[in-house]
Design a protein around this motif. Structure first.
Motif, PDB file in Angstrom:
ATOM      1  N   TYR A   1      -5.686  10.518 -33.257  1.00  0.00           N
ATOM      2  CA  TYR A   1      -6.188  11.694 -32.513  1.00  0.00           C
ATOM      3  C   TYR A   1      -5.178  12.634 -32.220  1.00  0.00           C
ATOM      4  CZ  TYR A   1      -8.026  14.209 -27.987  1.00  0.00           C
ATOM      5  OH  TYR A   1      -7.919  15.059 -27.112  1.00  0.00           O
ATOM      6  N   LEU A   2      -4.238  12.101 -32.049  1.00  0.00           N
ATOM      7  CA  LEU A   2      -2.832  12.073 -30.967  1.00  0.00           C
ATOM      8  C   LEU A   2      -2.185  13.473 -31.693  1.00  0.00           C
ATOM      9  CD1 LEU A   2      -1.669  10.215 -28.221  1.00  0.00           C
ATOM     10  CD2 LEU A   2      -2.792  13.098 -27.921  1.00  0.00           C
ATOM     11  N   ILE A  56      -1.758   6.554 -22.954  1.00  0.00           N
ATOM     12  CA  ILE A  56      -1.077   5.302 -22.123  1.00  0.00           C
ATOM     13  C   ILE A  56      -1.488   4.608 -23.150  1.00  0.00           C
ATOM     14  CG2 ILE A  56      -1.959   4.192 -20.073  1.00  0.00           C
ATOM     15  CD1 ILE A  56      -1.941   6.667 -18.824  1.00  0.00           C
ATOM     16  N   PHE A  57      -2.730   4.257 -24.242  1.00  0.00           N
ATOM     17  CA  PHE A  57      -2.831   3.226 -24.796  1.00  0.00           C
ATOM     18  C   PHE A  57      -2.835   3.222 -25.864  1.00  0.00           C
ATOM     19  CE2 PHE A  57      -6.386   3.842 -21.081  1.00  0.00           C
ATOM     20  CZ  PHE A  57      -6.248   2.480 -20.675  1.00  0.00           C
ATOM     21  N   ASN A  58      -2.407   4.691 -26.616  1.00  0.00           N
ATOM     22  CA  ASN A  58      -2.000   4.327 -28.624  1.00  0.00           C
ATOM     23  C   ASN A  58      -1.678   5.877 -28.455  1.00  0.00           C
ATOM     24  OD1 ASN A  58      -1.561   3.805 -30.958  1.00  0.00           O
ATOM     25  ND2 ASN A  58      -3.729   3.748 -31.336  1.00  0.00           N
ATOM     26  N   GLU A  64      -8.825  17.761 -21.956  1.00  0.00           N
ATOM     27  CA  GLU A  64      -7.840  17.407 -23.056  1.00  0.00           C
ATOM     28  C   GLU A  64      -7.140  16.839 -21.988  1.00  0.00           C
ATOM     29  OE1 GLU A  64      -6.101  19.541 -26.907  1.00  0.00           O
ATOM     30  OE2 GLU A  64      -5.749  21.063 -25.276  1.00  0.00           O
ATOM     31  N   LYS A  65      -6.757  17.920 -20.941  1.00  0.00           N
ATOM     32  CA  LYS A  65      -5.562  17.529 -19.878  1.00  0.00           C
ATOM     33  C   LYS A  65      -5.576  15.991 -19.168  1.00  0.00           C
ATOM     34  CE  LYS A  65      -7.503  20.024 -16.483  1.00  0.00           C
ATOM     35  NZ  LYS A  65      -6.910  21.455 -15.298  1.00  0.00           N
ATOM     36  N   PHE A  66      -7.227  15.504 -19.883  1.00  0.00           N
ATOM     37  CA  PHE A  66      -7.049  14.534 -18.878  1.00  0.00           C
ATOM     38  C   PHE A  66      -7.078  13.346 -20.210  1.00  0.00           C
ATOM     39  CE2 PHE A  66     -10.028  17.472 -16.080  1.00  0.00           C
ATOM     40  CZ  PHE A  66      -9.180  17.380 -14.840  1.00  0.00           C
ATOM     41  N   ILE A  67      -8.124  13.394 -21.440  1.00  0.00           N
ATOM     42  CA  ILE A  67      -8.164  12.671 -22.074  1.00  0.00           C
ATOM     43  C   ILE A  67      -7.223  12.272 -22.869  1.00  0.00           C
ATOM     44  CG2 ILE A  67      -9.181  12.433 -24.729  1.00  0.00           C
ATOM     45  CD1 ILE A  67     -11.551  12.395 -22.141  1.00  0.00           C
ATOM     46  N   ASP A  68      -6.237  13.022 -23.101  1.00  0.00           N
ATOM     47  CA  ASP A  68      -4.961  12.870 -23.828  1.00  0.00           C
ATOM     48  C   ASP A  68      -3.396  11.529 -23.206  1.00  0.00           C
ATOM     49  OD1 ASP A  68      -5.823  14.758 -25.329  1.00  0.00           O
ATOM     50  OD2 ASP A  68      -4.223  16.259 -25.879  1.00  0.00           O
ATOM     51  N   PRO A  69      -3.877  11.965 -21.573  1.00  0.00           N
ATOM     52  CA  PRO A  69      -2.794  11.500 -20.888  1.00  0.00           C
ATOM     53  C   PRO A  69      -3.200   9.662 -21.134  1.00  0.00           C
ATOM     54  CG  PRO A  69      -3.460  13.471 -19.862  1.00  0.00           C
ATOM     55  CD  PRO A  69      -4.044  13.367 -21.300  1.00  0.00           C
TER      56      PRO A  69
END
Length: 439
Positions: free
Chosen positions: A168-169, A161-163, A152-157
């Protein structure tokens, strides 16, 4: 039992964040890790009853710990108030008559009452209040999988950035525990039936949070409320009755109370303030944004049974000199703050009401044309002193879901929506019914 000092009195925590967390005894010596939690369904929610500790490498063993044996729970450590000798390890994980999160809920298929396959349970969300862990929701979304994998701490940022507006967020896929029927778990197909359809399995509505609050102890309601973000607080506050609203604001700082009142619809804020003593109202208005304070002062000056007392000042108005293209730009800019975006009102430079239109008429109109060309042939309006009965009759006669409110000079002051008038009619009917019962 005391929770860690760094933990808030109330918070959301996921099962995936607790799985594998180190468990230490009363002498602070490691005894294993959290493997599973046995729960006890209690109406709308399920309370954690027993913690299962896993120990050993190749030859694993497990020990049950009653919830009273836990002194501290955090995402990084679980501390017991038991000695190592009090833990009874065995080669058996769990009595199958018990309902366990890891074995019976996690990774099970979720189906609605029509047996239409939805998706697997990817994570479980708790409400942590003091010594209790209460199951509130199951997560069936992609984010639940990412969280369990520890990404999560890698995917969420990256997603942000992209959307940053991605589903998802911003749209977690939660099913409230009250809709889960654990006893309907099919041991063969590994499915859980829920009593909602697929299109309802989204997010945590403010109404859901309101129900959760009602089921909590009074001291925990405030703790839950405080950990929510401002937008969710405002939505939740608007769903509560006056008694609960008043109780919450009395326990909040003046700054927190004003922030909430600044962010709920002005007519609802006026309804709330209208029930408070005049001195309290003046103090709150003095702390609010000047624009909001002026609007509320104006609304509070009208009878609650009149159009002025019912109206909201959060509407969309466009200048009569604007083009269709300019009008649509104004609609986009004001969408988040307006009570309704379907009804658009046309005003002159002195804010006189000169016409009205509908969003769909603007969308299909020619962008360079003046907005007045898209106006309805007749604009139905109500006077600021009109009563509830007249407003309801006009709405019914013209089948309008929002009507503009004007003064004697046709200055647009606000609007009244169907929701506003319906709520008032229900309140009036309820008062009359109570009087008849008393008689």
């Amino acid at each position: 039992m005391a929770l860690a000092n760094q933990m808030p009195n109330f918070m959301f925590v996921y099962f995936s964040e607790l799985q594998g967390v180190s468990v230490v005894d009363s002498d602070n010596k490691p005894q294993g890790v959290l493997y599973d939690i046995i729960i006890e369904p209690l109406g709308k929610y399920a309370r954690s009853r027993t913690l299962i500790v896993e120990a050993g490498g190749f030859r694993k063993s497990w020990a049950p710990v009653d919830w009273s044996g836990i002194s501290e729970i955090t995402k990084g450590l679980i501390r017991l108030n038991l000695a190592a000798s009090d833990l009874k390890f065995s080669r058996s994980v769990n009595n199958r008559s018990d309902l366990s999160l890891r074995q019976d809920i996690l990774d099970q298929q979720v189906v609605d009452t029509n047996n239409q396959n939805v998706i697997r349970v990817n994570d479980i969300q708790f409400l942590q209040a003091k010594q209790d862990l209460v199951v509130a929701h199951v997560d069936i979304g992609m984010r639940g999988i990412v969280r369990r994998l520890g990404f999560e701490k890698f995917i969420d940022p990256l997603v942000r950035i992209f959307n940053k507006n991605s589903e998802y967020l911003n749209k977690p896929s939660f099913i409230p525990w009250k809709h889960i029927q654990p006893l309907s778990i099919n041991p063969v197909s590994k499915t859980i039936k829920v009593d909602v359809s697929q299109n309802q399995l989204r997010e945590i509505p403010a109404a859901d949070l309101s129900e959760i609050m009602q089921d909590l102890a009074p001291q925990d309601r405030l703790a839950l409320f405080k950990v929510l973000d401002l937008h969710t607080k405002s939505q939740l506050f608007a769903t509560l009755d006056f008694k609960e609203q008043k109780s919450l604001l009395e326990d909040l700082s003046e700054k927190e109370a004003v922030e909430i009142l600044n962010n709920i619809p002005k007519d609802e804020a006026a309804d709330f303030l209208g029930e408070l003593p005049e001195g309290t109202v003046n103090k709150i208005l003095g702390l609010m944004e000047s624009k909001s304070a002026k609007m509320l002062s104006k609304l509070l000056g009208y009878s609650e049974e009149s159009a002025g007392g019912l109206m909201t000042t959060e509407y969309i108005a466009v200048p009569d000199t604007a083009t269709i293209e300019q009008a649509l730009k104004i609609v986009r800019e004001k969408t988040l703050k307006a009570e309704t975006i379907q009804n658009i009102f046309i005003v002159d430079k002195e804010n006189h009401l000169v016409g009205s239109t509908m969003l769909r008429r603007l969308i299909i109109a020619n962008p360079p044309d003046e907005v007045i060309k898209a106006a309805l042939k007749k604009t139905v309006k109500i006077h600021v002193e009109d009563d509830v009965k007249r407003i309801a009759l006009l709405m019914d006669k013209y089948k309008m879901n929002a009507l503009p409110v004007v003064d004697a000079s046709d200055i647009l002051l606000g609007i009244i929506t169907m929701d506003d008038i319906f709520s008032r009619l229900v309140a009036i009917a309820w008062r009359r019914a109570k009087r008849k019962i008393q008689l």
